[in-house]
Design a protein around this motif. Structure first.
Motif, mmCIF file in Angstrom:
data_model
loop_
_atom_site.group_PDB
_atom_site.id
_atom_site.type_symbol
_atom_site.label_atom_id
_atom_site.label_comp_id
_atom_site.label_asym_id
_atom_site.label_seq_id
_atom_site.Cartn_x
_atom_site.Cartn_y
_atom_site.Cartn_z
ATOM 1 N N LYS A 237 -23.894 19.281 -4.411
ATOM 2 C CA LYS A 237 -25.230 18.940 -4.880
ATOM 3 C C LYS A 237 -26.116 18.660 -3.671
ATOM 4 O O LYS A 237 -25.633 18.410 -2.566
ATOM 5 N N VAL A 238 -27.405 18.690 -3.891
ATOM 6 C CA VAL A 238 -28.347 18.236 -2.871
ATOM 7 C C VAL A 238 -28.850 16.871 -3.297
ATOM 8 O O VAL A 238 -28.904 16.559 -4.500
ATOM 9 N N ALA A 239 -29.205 16.024 -2.311
ATOM 10 C CA ALA A 239 -29.548 14.640 -2.633
ATOM 11 C C ALA A 239 -30.719 14.171 -1.789
ATOM 12 O O ALA A 239 -31.018 14.718 -0.718
ATOM 13 N N SER A 250 -29.644 17.039 -10.075
ATOM 14 C CA SER A 250 -28.877 17.410 -11.263
ATOM 15 C C SER A 250 -28.207 18.780 -11.142
ATOM 16 O O SER A 250 -27.210 19.048 -11.807
ATOM 17 N N THR A 251 -28.713 19.622 -10.272
ATOM 18 C CA THR A 251 -28.156 20.978 -10.149
ATOM 19 C C THR A 251 -26.831 20.957 -9.396
ATOM 20 O O THR A 251 -26.706 20.313 -8.351
ATOM 21 N N GLU A 252 -25.828 21.662 -9.926
ATOM 22 C CA GLU A 252 -24.531 21.779 -9.280
ATOM 23 C C GLU A 252 -24.368 23.170 -8.699
ATOM 24 O O GLU A 252 -24.815 24.163 -9.290
ATOM 25 N N TYR A 253 -23.725 23.228 -7.536
ATOM 26 C CA TYR A 253 -23.513 24.500 -6.854
ATOM 27 C C TYR A 253 -22.011 24.729 -6.674
ATOM 28 O O TYR A 253 -21.269 23.830 -6.253
ATOM 29 N N GLU A 254 -21.587 25.925 -6.962
ATOM 30 C CA GLU A 254 -20.165 26.244 -6.912
ATOM 31 C C GLU A 254 -19.649 26.300 -5.478
ATOM 32 O O GLU A 254 -18.481 25.995 -5.219
ATOM 33 N N THR A 255 -20.499 26.681 -4.546
ATOM 34 C CA THR A 255 -20.070 26.834 -3.162
ATOM 35 C C THR A 255 -20.995 26.062 -2.232
ATOM 36 O O THR A 255 -22.140 25.743 -2.568
ATOM 37 N N TYR A 256 -20.482 25.794 -1.058
ATOM 38 C CA TYR A 256 -21.282 25.114 -0.041
ATOM 39 C C TYR A 256 -22.466 25.980 0.370
ATOM 40 O O TYR A 256 -23.590 25.484 0.558
ATOM 41 N N ASP A 257 -22.248 27.276 0.522
ATOM 42 C CA ASP A 257 -23.321 28.179 0.955
ATOM 43 C C ASP A 257 -24.503 28.170 0.002
ATOM 44 O O ASP A 257 -25.669 28.227 0.418
ATOM 45 N N LYS A 258 -24.230 28.091 -1.302
ATOM 46 C CA LYS A 258 -25.323 28.055 -2.273
ATOM 47 C C LYS A 258 -26.083 26.732 -2.178
ATOM 48 O O LYS A 258 -27.315 26.692 -2.266
ATOM 49 N N ALA A 259 -25.336 25.634 -1.979
ATOM 50 C CA ALA A 259 -25.999 24.336 -1.815
ATOM 51 C C ALA A 259 -26.807 24.316 -0.525
ATOM 52 O O ALA A 259 -27.918 23.764 -0.473
ATOM 53 N N PHE A 274 -20.630 16.392 -1.796
ATOM 54 C CA PHE A 274 -19.504 17.001 -2.506
ATOM 55 C C PHE A 274 -18.723 15.843 -3.101
ATOM 56 O O PHE A 274 -18.013 15.131 -2.406
ATOM 57 N N GLY A 275 -18.893 15.620 -4.405
ATOM 58 C CA GLY A 275 -18.359 14.395 -4.989
ATOM 59 C C GLY A 275 -19.131 13.215 -4.445
ATOM 60 O O GLY A 275 -20.367 13.184 -4.474
ATOM 61 N N VAL A 276 -18.434 12.232 -3.875
ATOM 62 C CA VAL A 276 -19.099 11.067 -3.298
ATOM 63 C C VAL A 276 -19.309 11.212 -1.800
ATOM 64 O O VAL A 276 -19.864 10.315 -1.147
ATOM 65 N N ASP A 277 -18.876 12.326 -1.226
ATOM 66 C CA ASP A 277 -18.956 12.505 0.220
ATOM 67 C C ASP A 277 -20.220 13.258 0.623
ATOM 68 O O ASP A 277 -20.607 14.240 -0.021
ATOM 69 N N ILE A 278 -20.834 12.789 1.720
ATOM 70 C CA ILE A 278 -21.961 13.503 2.308
ATOM 71 C C ILE A 278 -21.393 14.562 3.248
ATOM 72 O O ILE A 278 -20.640 14.244 4.177
ATOM 73 N N ILE A 279 -21.765 15.809 3.015
ATOM 74 C CA ILE A 279 -21.243 16.914 3.807
ATOM 75 C C ILE A 279 -22.199 17.296 4.930
ATOM 76 O O ILE A 279 -21.774 17.655 6.023
ATOM 77 N N LYS A 280 -23.482 17.195 4.666
ATOM 78 C CA LYS A 280 -24.485 17.564 5.681
ATOM 79 C C LYS A 280 -25.726 16.714 5.475
ATOM 80 O O LYS A 280 -26.058 16.353 4.336
ATOM 81 N N THR A 281 -26.408 16.402 6.592
ATOM 82 C CA THR A 281 -27.640 15.644 6.500
ATOM 83 C C THR A 281 -28.561 16.047 7.652
ATOM 84 O O THR A 281 -28.239 16.941 8.431
#
Length: 695
Positions: A237-239, A250-259, A274-281
């Motif tokens: 997700k984006v946040a 609210s939008t969910e993405y199947e892959t990291y590339d789409k997010a 990704f879940g509760v983890d921040i993957i990129k900022t």
């Protein structure tokens, strides 16, 4: 000689021969002197008693001797009581002594030959090859091939993932655990040849595991279990940050590339989750270590030079701050000290810039007394870790202002603008630059300080009366007495810590971040002097200051306290400010006793080349002999921005300079120590250095 005498001689000869055969066949008792006190004595003796290992004709067992493939075939054949077998190798003849054992292990599928139809019986078996054989032993014994992952620091030295997996399987049964490093990490040394005592230990532990092995229970079919609820499927997700909280869209993405595409398309987004983890900022964020053991004990986060996590750069304490550069779904790019590297998401947490509060991060300030104060923050525990004085503040700092630095040398203001560079003197001074203070002055200072800090219990401090020991080490081993003391103060809380009191261990030797016992096995000393000697000889003069030591070359990062890019701090302690804190204690001591040592030397330097070795010579000319060579290594994030920045290579203390052969040559203290009469100094070309000058 008549026939009767000939018959008597023949019978006597046969009796002697028979006696010798019987003697060789009976497992011999190992020499007490040969095995007593060895780390693997118990395992070695057990395998000798069991007849798995047999001795040599001179009655010895040679525990440190290398094991050949044929010898290991014999060991494991005896241990498993393998049945007779057959095989055909061009280099194994049937009349060879160990041929039957080679045939047995081959038929059992435990060991095999090479593509050229050879077995190579006399070739030493490496530790990596041993693990592959032990995996086959477990398979032969019908034991489950379950893995227990260990993050060996030399994982890239394995031949491939198959042998790494074999080592993990062996680790699951406690057949191996690797070699502990001083910093709490573990190496395996896969290409090292296996010794007889190591082979004995592997087989002994396997037999113990086999004896206690309980096969997995296979349940009989019964009433069908009610269906489990569907697993929670994590989505990208984006946040955005709202009121200091991260709020997912609210939008969910199947892959990291789409997010990532959605994140890049709208700059109002602050993070990808990704879940509760921040993957990129976004830039300006902070990363911090949040690794734990499987039992939940806080542990260290490993920083790697590469994105595949194969080559370790350093490691950092739980909750401590790192500079965030970038990340994706595979890794996080960070800065620790001046080193730019990569960390795993599983060991690291990200904090977006919008969630960082001014008082909830590492920061520097100039005190009203002109000192440089550093306040550190533990992000995982969400509290200030402490404040210490590192030395005098640089001229570009203003009292009342806040400054930030990731290496303690290059500073930014609260707007993120670089404002200057400052190299704390005692933090990068060579340990070979000896102190001016006497044992009596040291002892008097310690008594006064511990009385101030512990008025009711000061006499219990293990630092009381240590002055003579420190000066003795300074004379014998050429290590600055106050540096030893400063480290002892920092690590043992003025000699009052648990390890100091119970183990005579002032320096946290052999205590890693997850250790929870009373005293570590190798870090429990009979006396305080024994502990000091272990620090100076085994750590300072061998592991961390000997550039010629081929056994632990990665430990040698320079003979100074340093930071997480250069000096002892890289590998000695997970605390990224360990070197700065120790230097602060030394500065305080020196200032309170007259300042005799501070800036006694007017120039300190860093080697400034990356990926190129550097020679230190016996005289100021390229025609002179090489005293030792600094290996090529990473010199940090600031290497390409002279002259306002310093490349944080090996730190050197300059005692003299000369112009020779068109170069300025600098005479420096030698990192390398052999004995008190060995070379104290070396010469290095000025164009290889970044020079730091002091008034």
């Amino acid at each position: 000689m008549n026939d009767v005498n000939r018959l008597k001689q023949f019978i006597a000869t046969m009796l002697v021969a028979t006696f010798l055969v019987i003697q060789l066949a009976i497992p011999q008792k190992a020499s007490a002197d040969e095995l007593t006190g060895k780390a693997l004595e118990k395992e070695m003796r057990a395998m000798i008693e069991a007849g798995v290992l047999t001795g040599y004709t001179d009655g010895t067992y040679k525990p440190a001797e290398k094991v050949t493939r044929a010898q290991f075939a014999a060991f494991i054949s005896r241990a498993l009581e393998l049945p007779e077998g057959s095989a055909s190798f061009t280099d194994v003849s049937s009349n060879m002594t160990l041929a039957p054992f080679i045939y047995k292990v081959t038929s059992a599928g435990i060991m095999g030959g090479y593509s050229d139809n050879t077995f190579k019986p006399d070739q030493n078996i490496t530790r990596e090859q041993m693990m592959l054989a032990m995996q086959n032993v477990l398979t032969y014994s019908e034991m489950a091939l379950t893995e227990k992952r260990i993050d060996f620091t030399d994982m890239d030295a394995f031949g491939g993932s198959v042998s790494i997996k074999a080592a993990f399987i062996a680790a699951n049964y406690d057949i191996t655990s690797g070699f502990p490093n001083a910093d709490g990490t573990v190496s395996f040394q896969p290409k090292a040849d296996t010794t007889r005592e190591q082979a004995a230990a592997f087989i002994y532990r396997f037999l113990e595991a086999k004896k206690n092995y309980v096969p997995p229970v296979v349940e009989e079919p019964g009433e069908p279990e009610p269906p489990l609820p569907p697993p929670v499927v994590k989505k990208y997700k984006v946040a955005t940050v709202q009121n200091n909280q991260l709020v997912n869209g609210s939008t969910e993405y199947e892959t990291y590339d789409k997010a990532l595409a959605a994140y890049n398309a709208n700059t109002s987004y602050d993070a990808i989750t990704f879940g509760v983890d921040i993957i990129k900022t976004r830039s300006g964020a902070i990363a911090y270590g949040n690794a734990t053991t499987t039992t939940g004990i806080p542990s260290t986060t490993t920083v790697y030079f590469d994105q595949d996590f194969a080559k370790q750069a350093t490691y950092i304490e739980y909750g401590r701050e790192m500079r965030y550069y970038d990340s994706n779904d595979k890794f996080i790019k960070v800065q620790v000290g001046a080193t730019i590297g990569y960390v795993k998401h599983s060991q690291t947490e990200l904090k977006p810039a919008e969630m960082i509060q001014p008082l909830e991060r590492d920061r520097y300030s100039k005190t009203i007394f002109g000192s440089l104060a550093h306040t550190t923050y533990n992000h995982a525990r969400e509290k200030i870790a402490g404040t210490y004085i590192n030395g005098p503040a640089p001229d570009f700092m203003q009292s009342g202002a806040t400054y930030y630095s990731y290496d303690g040398i290059h500073f930014m203001n609260d707007r993120g603008t670089n404002v200057g560079a400052h190299v704390p003197y005692f933090q990068y001074l060579s340990i070979r630059a000896l102190s001016s203070y006497s044992a009596e002055e040291i002892d008097a200072y310690i008594v006064r300080k511990v009385q101030e800090k512990f008025p009711d219990t000061w006499q219990a401090s293990k630092l009381i009366g240590i002055g003579a020991t420190l000066k003795k080490m300074e004379t014998e081993q050429r290590v600055n007495a106050l540096m030893i003391l400063s480290l002892g103060i920092n690590e043992s809380n003025w000699g009052m810590s648990k390890y100091a009191q119970k183990c005579n261990n002032l320096f946290g030797l052999y205590v890693n971040d997850t250790f929870v016992g009373e005293c570590p096995a190798k870090g429990n000393f009979p006396t305080i002097e024994d502990g000091v000697r272990e620090l100076v000889i085994s750590f300072f003069n061998t592991r961390y200051s000997d550039p010629t030591n081929s056994q632990v070359p990665a430990r040698n990062m320079g003979a100074a306290f340093g930071n997480k890019t250069t000096g002892f701090n890289v590998n000695y302690a997970s605390d990224p400010t360990w070197g700065a804190k120790a230097a602060g204690h030394l500065y305080t001591f020196d200032q309170e006793l007259g300042g005799k040592d501070f800036r006694q030397y007017k120039k300190i330097a860093f080697t400034n080349l990356n990926n190129q070795s550097i020679n230190v010579r016996t005289a100021p000319t390229t025609a002179s002999n090489i005293l030792f060579t600094y290996r090529a290594r990473n010199v940090g994030a600031y290497k390409d921005n002279p002259p306002v920045s310093y490349a944080e290579g090996y730190p050197l203390t300059i005692v003299e300079e000369k112009a020779v052969d068109g170069y300025t040559w600098y005479k420096v203290y030698s990192d390398w120590y052999v004995n008190e009469t060995s070379a104290q100094y070396g010469w290095i070309r000025g164009d290889l250095l970044s020079i730091v000058e002091y008034p």
